[in-house]
Scaffold this active site. Structure first.
Site: not given
Ligand code: NAD
Ligand code: TDX
Length: 336
Positions: A150, A154, A126-127
């Site tokens: 980032y 994306k 959603d970012e």
């Molecule tokens: P994460 O950082 O925990 O995991 C990412 C994984 O990708 C890791 O295992 C890493 O080793 C692998 N990776 C990184 N670069 C690579 C490369 N060049 N080739 C092969 N593998 C590689 O991330 P996550 O939080 O699990 O997110 C997964 C996906 O979901 C991402 O595309 C992220 O943008 C998306 N997403 C995350 C969130 C969230 O809240 N975490 C929300 C919406 C979408």
């Molecule tokens: O130390 C912190 N203090 C703080 O106040 C960190 C790490 C975060 N924050 C705040 C920033 C954001 O408003 O908390 C909120 C959430 O932060 P993150 O966990 O870094 O997430 P965000 O930046 O919202 O992005 C996440 O959601 C969308 C994921 O990291 C992304 O991969 C995903 O796409």
């Protein structure tokens, strides 16, 4: 069906691999992951000898490797999660975000196209929509306006995936999900970072005024949505996922402290994240209607269960808090 999951050793990927093996008994899952700092083979260690699972260490930017693995494994569908995923790291060092999220995705799309895969699920966020004011929700029609390196990377990969659908007829489905929480999340993200610090009586760094809003969804609900999008989504379409759980950051930080029986005096307000998006909130009506998907977890209970998981699996995250992590922590948060 033979499915390639990229990034399966990450937070969402490892939860997805588990779900697929448990709930799709006739699917074979190949997990391709580079094992960056965020990838953790330990998250799936118990699956090592699973007959329908194979792990390949590799970079999505390596087209030859991808083609070889996908041919050998007769991959029919791709679920693409591999990415650099942390906003703060994209502010400190953006280049790798372009390499992996933009270029890596394009290499993967190209191989998928050459091998005529039946389905390509691109996992976006959603970012890509940027920040909301105090009211309103992101729909699939909201214009893309990413703010951080980032989210810009994306958005680039999201648009490339849609372009491959439009131009080449690759059967791409794009999903855009809100903030995930749950087991196996790397302790750089808000919720696991706050839990890990609170458990160890370290200060909890809250950016700015703590009043930024995120819309939280349990990782299992997201993963079920990804399976639904793969199976039922229409090619060329975008689906938003979220669980209508908007919370101010400070509210969550205080809840974590309460769940752990720790004092609010651990909270430390720190310098705001540059370009910090104020509010995210998702309208997931299209996914609910067209994919027959609904989130199952309620935020308060699932947050409590998540806190319990980190308390019970302290070894998993403590083994991460060494070397690279300490260096990153020092750069991002100074001596706190
Ligand atoms: P994460 O950082 O925990 O995991 C990412 C994984 O990708 C890791 O295992 C890493 O080793 C692998 N990776 C990184 N670069 C690579 C490369 N060049 N080739 C092969 N593998 C590689 O991330 P996550 O939080 O699990 O997110 C997964 C996906 O979901 C991402 O595309 C992220 O943008 C998306 N997403 C995350 C969130 C969230 O809240 N975490 C929300 C919406 C979408
Ligand atoms: O130390 C912190 N203090 C703080 O106040 C960190 C790490 C975060 N924050 C705040 C920033 C954001 O408003 O908390 C909120 C959430 O932060 P993150 O966990 O870094 O997430 P965000 O930046 O919202 O992005 C996440 O959601 C969308 C994921 O990291 C992304 O991969 C995903 O796409």
């Amino acid at each position: 069906m033979n499915v390639l999951v990229t990034g399966g050793c990450g937070f969402i990927g490892s939860n997805l691999v588990r779900l697929l093996l448990a709930e799709r008994p006739d699917w074979r899952v190949v997990n391709l992951d580079k094992l960056t700092y965020a990838g953790n083979a330990e998250s799936l260690a118990d699956l090592r000898d699973h007959p329908r699972y194979r792990f390949v260490r590799g970079d999505i930017g390596n087209g030859e490797l991808l083609a070889d693995v996908m041919r050998t494994e007769r991959v029919e569908a791709v679920m693409h999660l591999a990415a650099e995923s942390h906003v703060d790291r994209s502010i400190l060092a953006p280049s790798v975000f372009i390499d992996t999220n933009v270029r890596g995705t394009q290499v993967l799309l190209e191989v998928a196209r050459a091998l005529s895969v039946r389905r390509f699920l691109h996992v976006s966020t959603d970012e890509v929509y940027g920040s909301l004011g105090p009211t309103g929700l992101f729909t699939e029609e909201t214009p893309l306006a990413p703010s951080s390196p980032y989210s810009a990377s994306k958005a680039g990969s999201d648009l490339l995936a849609l372009a491959y659908a439009h131009t080449f007829g690759l059967p791409v489905v794009v999903t855009r999900c809100s903030n995930n929480y749950g087991p196996y999340q790397f302790p750089e993200k808000l919720i696991p970072l706050m839990i890990a610090n609170a458990v160890r009586d370290r200060s909890l760094p809250v950016y700015g005024d703590g009043m930024n809003v995120r819309d939280w969804i349990h990782v299992e609900d997201h993963c079920r949505g990804l399976v639904a999008a793969l199976e039922k989504g229409k090619a060329g379409q975008v689906y938003n996922f979220g669980a209508s759980s908007e919370r101010h950051n400070i509210h969550i930080v205080k809840q974590v402290l309460q769940l752990l029986g720790k004092p609010e005096s651990l909270i430390q307000y720190v310098k705001d994240r540059p370009g910090h998006d104020r509010r995210y909130a998702i309208d997931s009506a299209k996914a609910q209607r067209e994919l027959s998907w609904t989130p199952r977890h309620r935020f308060e209970e699932a947050l409590a269960a998540t806190v319990r998981w980190y308390v019970e699996n302290r070894g998993w995250w403590e083994r991460i808090l060494t070397g690279e992590y300490l260096k990153y922590y020092e750069t991002q948060y100074g001596g706190r």
